[in-house]
Design a protein around this motif. Structure first.
Motif, PDB file in Angstrom:
ATOM      1  N   LEU A   1       1.003  -1.222  -0.145  1.00 12.79           N
ATOM      2  CA  LEU A   1      -0.606   0.114  -0.061  1.00 12.79           C
ATOM      3  C   LEU A   1       1.278   1.536  -0.167  1.00 12.79           C
ATOM      4  O   LEU A   1       0.540   2.474  -0.662  1.00 12.79           O
TER       5      LEU A   1
ATOM      6  N   TRP B   1       0.540   4.253  -2.896  1.00 10.35           N
ATOM      7  CA  TRP B   1       0.736   5.882  -2.612  1.00 10.35           C
ATOM      8  C   TRP B   1       1.464   6.509  -3.153  1.00 10.35           C
ATOM      9  O   TRP B   1       1.231   7.431  -3.549  1.00 10.35           O
TER      10      TRP B   1
ATOM     11  N   THR C   1      -7.812   8.113  -8.406  1.00 13.13           N
ATOM     12  CA  THR C   1      -7.033   7.035  -7.853  1.00 13.13           C
ATOM     13  C   THR C   1      -6.476   8.151  -6.574  1.00 13.13           C
ATOM     14  O   THR C   1      -6.795   6.876  -5.093  1.00 13.13           O
TER      15      THR C   1
ATOM     16  N   ALA D   1      -9.433   7.757  -3.611  1.00 16.73           N
ATOM     17  CA  ALA D   1      -9.575   5.640  -3.371  1.00 16.73           C
ATOM     18  C   ALA D   1      -8.847   5.367  -2.451  1.00 16.73           C
ATOM     19  O   ALA D   1      -9.349   4.040  -1.898  1.00 16.73           O
ATOM     20  N   LEU D   2      -7.589   5.577  -2.694  1.00 22.59           N
ATOM     21  CA  LEU D   2      -6.852   4.820  -2.018  1.00 22.59           C
ATOM     22  C   LEU D   2      -6.881   4.881  -0.561  1.00 22.59           C
ATOM     23  O   LEU D   2      -6.297   3.491   0.109  1.00 22.59           O
TER      24      LEU D   2
ATOM     25  N   ILE E   1      -9.430   4.924   1.246  1.00 19.16           N
ATOM     26  CA  ILE E   1     -10.688   3.631   1.534  1.00 19.16           C
ATOM     27  C   ILE E   1      -9.507   2.103   2.069  1.00 19.16           C
ATOM     28  O   ILE E   1      -9.914   1.181   3.034  1.00 19.16           O
ATOM     29  N   ILE E   2      -8.641   1.669   0.898  1.00 19.07           N
ATOM     30  CA  ILE E   2      -7.948   0.399   1.005  1.00 19.07           C
ATOM     31  C   ILE E   2      -7.151   0.376   1.914  1.00 19.07           C
ATOM     32  O   ILE E   2      -7.308  -0.855   2.929  1.00 19.07           O
ATOM     33  N   MET E   3      -6.181   1.872   2.170  1.00 23.04           N
ATOM     34  CA  MET E   3      -5.379   1.559   3.593  1.00 23.04           C
ATOM     35  C   MET E   3      -5.544   1.332   4.960  1.00 23.04           C
ATOM     36  O   MET E   3      -5.116   0.307   5.728  1.00 23.04           O
TER      37      MET E   3
ATOM     38  N   SER F   1      -8.563  -0.002   5.814  1.00 23.03           N
ATOM     39  CA  SER F   1      -9.315  -0.863   5.929  1.00 23.03           C
ATOM     40  C   SER F   1      -8.295  -2.101   6.423  1.00 23.03           C
ATOM     41  O   SER F   1      -8.631  -2.968   6.895  1.00 23.03           O
ATOM     42  N   ILE F   2      -7.552  -2.177   5.414  1.00 24.13           N
ATOM     43  CA  ILE F   2      -6.133  -3.148   6.184  1.00 24.13           C
ATOM     44  C   ILE F   2      -5.511  -2.777   7.405  1.00 24.13           C
ATOM     45  O   ILE F   2      -4.996  -3.585   8.454  1.00 24.13           O
TER      46      ILE F   2
END
Length: 508
Positions: A322, A326, A484, A487-488, A490-492, A494-495
């Motif tokens: 991630l 980023w 981009t 959106a990143l 949210i993924i970062m 979450s993990i």
């Protein structure tokens, strides 16, 4: 026997502070962080942080002069946007070579001589920057950028390791402050080179998408021959008008003085680090034995994800992935502004050279302000919120530029906004990762690798599209960046929330 007992007692006394620190560590702190951070005084931390900021300031100078003099460099090397972009992207190739061929390993092994590493790399970069105005071949310019990329990697890794070593869990703010130096160098460069740049646009019709700007590409002063109709006898007579020759060549030759000034500044900073190395504080001497013990680690230990997240190496692996994504997106967005804004202002918005340089300066000023506020804000706001703010801000700014960039006022305002939100993204990614895993010297190479790959892949791509479709395509790339980067986070997060903040276990 007495001598042996005295020696053993002395060794125990030297290691006692480290043992006490280990005893005081609690479950909310990682037990495998290097000892010794409690020994640094605030004055020492501030002084060393300022010296590292000067390193980033110099990197901003020699890296961003390419954008401020892009069109002059095209004339110097007799190239176009695509070819020159590929030459600049060689800096990413050099950076990757520096990463894969021992950048982190060198810093880890020579941790007690890191000041000398910084001084040597800065001095080499000053010499290479001095050689650029005399390089008339695009291949040679690419080779220079390749070596600069290698030096930049060592500077990035060594500088950030210094900051994280001395500040520990409070490193988020100082990491932002260090990267502020790059922005300061970025907005000073256009003003340094402004008196020396060419006043004409390059005669390349493919890069001109605004018909209003086309007249600006005509030579201002040329030797011209006109066919004039004689009204008295209705015959053609050939009249030659000798006007002053173009001043383009003189102006192009003068732009080298901007490089000379920058090389002089960088050399002074290198001398400061040499002086700093020979006057190392007593605190560094105390920690030198510990650095030597760390230098005995094997390469396998340095690449062990379990070192970064004890008991959960898979978590560390995903966070590094991630971080890579980023930084790749952050650097790509930054390159759009730093390398092509000046050309966009000249070819698309029809700004004068002076106005275009001021336009680029305004972008870098707000880029720097963003990093300053990121530095201040990270002391009060958790990094998980900061990356969301940066993502949404970048998205909104890029959407407005995509639809309304024809308006000069909107163009100025939202380019500044984009610089404001783009500026802190790189250090925010590093600081965010440092909250969840331990970043070793090898781990710091991850954002450096991402930055290098962004240079290699993204710069030639945008250069190719500029050649094919015109410089106006820059706003399309800004839009892709905005989507981009929004959106990143949210993924970062979450993990990251599956394990939690390594400094405060109750914070996710």
């Amino acid at each position: 026997m007495k001598a042996m007992e005295s020696y053993n007692l002395q060794e125990i006394e030297e290691e006692a502070p480290f043992l006490q620190l280990e005893e005081r560590s609690d479950e909310n702190e990682p037990i495998n962080d290097p000892p010794g951070d409690k020994q640094f005084s605030m004055m020492y931390k501030m002084m060393k942080t300022f010296c590292v900021i000067l390193i980033w300031f110099c990197m901003g100078l020699w890296s961003e002069i390419n954008g401020a003099t892009f069109q002059d460099l095209m004339s110097l090397t007799n190239s176009n946007y695509g070819a020159l972009s590929q030459a600049i992207s060689m800096k990413g190739v050099g950076g990757l070579c520096g990463c894969f061929l021992g950048g982190g390993y060198i810093v880890e092994r020579l941790h007690h001589k890191v000041e000398l590493i910084l001084a040597v790399c800065v001095m080499i970069s000053a010499g290479l920057n001095l050689a650029i105005p005399f390089c008339h071949y695009v291949v040679g310019f690419g080779v220079i950028n390749f070596i600069l990329g290698w030096a930049d990697i060592l500077l990035n890794i060594a500088g950030q390791i210094i900051i994280m070593d001395i500040w520990k869990e409070k490193a988020s703010g100082p990491l932002h402050s260090v990267h502020v130096g790059y922005g300061v160098g970025g907005f000073i460069v256009p003003q340094i080179v402004k008196p020396f740049i060419s006043k004409q646009l390059p005669k390349d019709e493919k890069t001109i998408t605004s018909s209003v700007c086309e007249v600006m590409t005509l030579p201002l002063f040329t030797n011209s021959t006109f066919d004039v109709i004689n009204t008295t006898d209705s015959t053609l007579s050939n009249v030659t008008t000798n006007l002053p020759t173009s001043t383009l060549s003189n102006t192009s030759s003068n732009f080298k003085y901007g490089f000379f000034i920058i090389s002089g500044i960088v050399t002074l900073v290198a001398c400061l680090w040499i002086f700093f190395y020979f006057l190392k504080s007593k605190q560094d001497k105390i920690l030198e034995n510990d650095a030597n013990r760390n230098s005995e680690k094997s390469i396998k230990d340095m690449f062990n994800f379990n070192t970064c997240a004890p008991g959960d190496p898979i978590f560390a692996f995903f966070l590094y992935v991630l971080l890579f994504l980023w930084v790749y997106v952050a650097v790509s967005g930054e390159r759009i502004g730093s390398k092509y804004l000046y050309s966009y202002a000249r070819n698309q918005a029809c700004f004068s050279p002076s106005k275009a340089e001021n336009f680029l300066t305004s972008y870098w000023v707000f880029h720097t302000v963003g990093r300053v506020l990121g530095f201040v804000g990270s002391s009060f706001i958790h990094m998980k919120y900061i990356i969301f703010i940066e993502g949404v801000g970048g998205f909104v700014s890029s959407v407005v530029l995509f639809f309304y960039s024809d308006n000069d006022i909107i163009l100025w305002v939202f380019v500044c906004c984009l610089g404001f939100f783009t500026g802190p993204t790189y250090p925010s990614g590093v600081a965010w990762t440092n909250r969840y895993i331990i970043l070793t010297a090898t781990g710091v190479m991850i954002p450096s690798i991402a930055s290098g790959i962004a240079d290699i892949s993204f710069l030639p791509i945008i250069g190719h599209f500029v050649e094919m479709l015109g410089i106006g395509v820059m706003t399309n790339f800004f839009l892709g960046y905005g989507v981009t980067i929004c959106a990143l986070p949210i993924i970062m997060q979450s993990i990251a929330c599956t394990r939690g903040d390594r400094f405060f276990k109750n914070v996710t």
